[in-house]
Design a protein around this motif. Sequence first.
Motif, mmCIF file in Angstrom:
data_model
loop_
_atom_site.group_PDB
_atom_site.id
_atom_site.type_symbol
_atom_site.label_atom_id
_atom_site.label_comp_id
_atom_site.label_asym_id
_atom_site.label_seq_id
_atom_site.Cartn_x
_atom_site.Cartn_y
_atom_site.Cartn_z
ATOM 1 N N HIS A 214 2.580 -8.687 -15.175
ATOM 2 C CA HIS A 214 2.628 -7.144 -15.492
ATOM 3 C C HIS A 214 1.475 -6.562 -14.319
ATOM 4 N N ASN A 215 1.690 -5.431 -14.202
ATOM 5 C CA ASN A 215 0.880 -4.478 -13.305
ATOM 6 C C ASN A 215 -0.517 -4.217 -14.071
ATOM 7 N N SER A 216 -1.343 -3.368 -13.328
ATOM 8 C CA SER A 216 -2.775 -2.999 -13.895
ATOM 9 C C SER A 216 -2.695 -2.106 -15.097
ATOM 10 N N HIS A 217 -1.245 -1.591 -15.333
ATOM 11 C CA HIS A 217 -1.138 -0.824 -16.572
ATOM 12 C C HIS A 217 -0.889 -1.673 -17.663
ATOM 13 N N GLY A 218 -0.492 -2.844 -17.415
ATOM 14 C CA GLY A 218 0.041 -3.894 -18.571
ATOM 15 C C GLY A 218 1.292 -3.257 -19.114
ATOM 16 N N LEU B 174 13.317 8.094 -13.104
ATOM 17 C CA LEU B 174 12.347 8.249 -12.253
ATOM 18 C C LEU B 174 11.011 8.600 -12.925
ATOM 19 N N ASP B 175 10.906 9.319 -14.138
ATOM 20 C CA ASP B 175 9.751 9.623 -14.837
ATOM 21 C C ASP B 175 9.289 8.074 -15.330
ATOM 22 N N ARG B 176 10.226 7.195 -15.469
ATOM 23 C CA ARG B 176 9.691 5.680 -16.195
ATOM 24 C C ARG B 176 9.353 5.102 -14.727
ATOM 25 N N ALA B 177 9.697 5.206 -13.544
ATOM 26 C CA ALA B 177 9.061 4.654 -12.488
ATOM 27 C C ALA B 177 7.729 5.087 -12.186
ATOM 28 N N LEU B 178 7.311 6.404 -12.399
ATOM 29 C CA LEU B 178 6.214 6.996 -12.211
ATOM 30 C C LEU B 178 5.006 6.310 -13.191
ATOM 31 N N GLN B 179 5.502 5.955 -14.383
ATOM 32 C CA GLN B 179 4.569 5.146 -15.196
ATOM 33 C C GLN B 179 4.338 3.887 -14.675
ATOM 34 N N LEU B 180 5.292 3.080 -13.911
ATOM 35 C CA LEU B 180 5.027 1.826 -13.537
ATOM 36 C C LEU B 180 4.421 1.447 -12.462
ATOM 37 N N LEU B 181 4.608 2.715 -11.444
ATOM 38 C CA LEU B 181 3.947 2.260 -9.888
ATOM 39 C C LEU B 181 2.792 2.580 -9.981
ATOM 40 N N GLU B 182 1.982 2.042 -9.022
ATOM 41 C CA GLU B 182 0.602 2.117 -8.765
ATOM 42 C C GLU B 182 0.337 3.402 -7.788
ATOM 43 N N PRO B 183 -0.636 4.335 -7.986
ATOM 44 C CA PRO B 183 -0.721 5.419 -7.532
ATOM 45 C C PRO B 183 -0.619 5.420 -5.835
ATOM 46 N N SER B 184 -1.050 4.354 -5.118
ATOM 47 C CA SER B 184 -0.839 4.139 -4.020
ATOM 48 C C SER B 184 0.448 3.547 -3.447
ATOM 49 N N ALA C 187 4.836 -3.253 -17.435
ATOM 50 C CA ALA C 187 6.119 -3.802 -16.792
ATOM 51 C C ALA C 187 5.823 -4.753 -15.919
ATOM 52 N N PRO C 188 7.028 -5.509 -15.746
ATOM 53 C CA PRO C 188 6.981 -6.720 -14.697
ATOM 54 C C PRO C 188 6.600 -6.092 -13.225
ATOM 55 N N VAL C 189 6.020 -6.789 -12.334
ATOM 56 C CA VAL C 189 5.788 -6.409 -10.973
ATOM 57 C C VAL C 189 7.410 -6.095 -10.320
ATOM 58 N N GLY C 190 7.573 -5.014 -9.838
ATOM 59 C CA GLY C 190 8.719 -4.721 -9.025
ATOM 60 C C GLY C 190 9.674 -3.832 -9.812
ATOM 61 N N PHE C 191 9.579 -3.568 -11.187
ATOM 62 C CA PHE C 191 10.327 -3.019 -11.895
ATOM 63 C C PHE C 191 10.054 -1.525 -11.718
ATOM 64 N N GLY C 192 9.053 -0.911 -11.288
ATOM 65 C CA GLY C 192 8.882 0.445 -10.857
ATOM 66 C C GLY C 192 9.737 0.898 -9.603
ATOM 67 N N GLN C 193 9.970 -0.117 -8.784
ATOM 68 C CA GLN C 193 10.764 0.263 -7.791
ATOM 69 C C GLN C 193 12.172 0.238 -8.190
ATOM 70 N N LEU C 194 12.449 -0.727 -9.028
ATOM 71 C CA LEU C 194 13.897 -0.801 -9.403
ATOM 72 C C LEU C 194 14.385 0.535 -10.236
ATOM 73 N N TYR C 195 13.442 0.979 -11.091
ATOM 74 C CA TYR C 195 13.715 2.349 -11.907
ATOM 75 C C TYR C 195 13.705 3.469 -10.752
ATOM 76 N N ALA C 196 12.822 3.446 -9.872
ATOM 77 C CA ALA C 196 13.082 4.195 -8.650
ATOM 78 C C ALA C 196 14.576 4.279 -8.176
ATOM 79 N N LEU C 197 14.812 3.172 -7.756
ATOM 80 C CA LEU C 197 16.330 3.304 -7.065
ATOM 81 C C LEU C 197 17.465 3.479 -8.186
ATOM 82 N N LEU C 198 17.044 3.213 -9.394
ATOM 83 C CA LEU C 198 18.202 3.482 -10.590
ATOM 84 C C LEU C 198 18.213 5.268 -10.391
ATOM 85 N N GLY C 199 17.258 5.762 -10.570
ATOM 86 C CA GLY C 199 17.039 7.170 -10.606
ATOM 87 C C GLY C 199 17.556 7.844 -9.541
#
Length: 293
Positions: free
Chosen positions: A80-84, A114-124, A86-98
């Motif tokens: 899980h990422n720091s937000h606890g 894309l909104d889901r991806a924002l929740q999962l991706l680190e700010p940087s 989602a699994p690592v890498g899923f933010g990018q997968l949701y971004a590509l899906l969007g």
Amino acid sequence: RPLRHIMGRRLASPDLEADGLMEMLAEYRMTQSLTPGDEAWVAARLAELRLETDKPALAVDGLLVEMRRIEGGAGDNIEHNSHGSAPVGFGQLYALLGRGYLELGETDNARQHLDRALQLLEPSEPARGDVLALLGQIDLARHEHDAAYERFNAVAEEFVGTRSHLPGVLGRAQVQSLLGDHAASQADFREVAALLGRNQPRRDVTPALVAPRLCDRHDAALALGKIDRALEYARIAELLFTDDSVPQDVLVPLASTNRQIAENLLASPGVKASDGEEVDPDDLDPAVRYEAH
């Protein structure tokens, strides 16, 4: 690590060899013991290749299958990422899906993912800039200009040096023009022209794609009687090309607007000669009138 470096460079290349890269990914997947994070990376690269070769439906279908498989196979070992959340890498997968849904014209599905991806991706994370730029495009298409400006401005200011920076500056330029801030808009469009001149060629933002947007803003400014602003949009469009490759769609508004300015000057009372005295435009030397036109 070498494979990821090679994939990154070749995906950014204007000459994309998709078939060869697909084979590399298939071989990597078959010969290695992959973690869920590795599987997510492979799924992301496959989706990118399909999107870059104009196969958004295949990219979306593949992502949906891969994401279910990765999540189901990881069991309790999912990182899980720091937000606890989602699994690592899923933010990018949701971004590509969007992105895939957006290219299919399904904006509601695109926005949801894309909104889901924002929740999962680190700010940087650089992928966050891509997501904000895509959401800005959706806001722009829906005429939600203030929201679009906020997203594009965040990308332009916070993701300098990433691939999302150029789309961010371009989007901000368009929105500022629509909001009537032509000076800021043209400053951003000039930056876009400079970035395109300095950076390696890319497929998503090219002079051929940017020039029509500038010509559209030229036409809009001209319709409002802002002839000097209109001319500047056309001049910036000209900067996107070498002297011998400026397309007709740019040359025509550039020439016609210059001519209109000349005609307005000739038709206005009080045209001044070089000694400062006012003269009647009809009394001007024909050669001078010809040069003005």
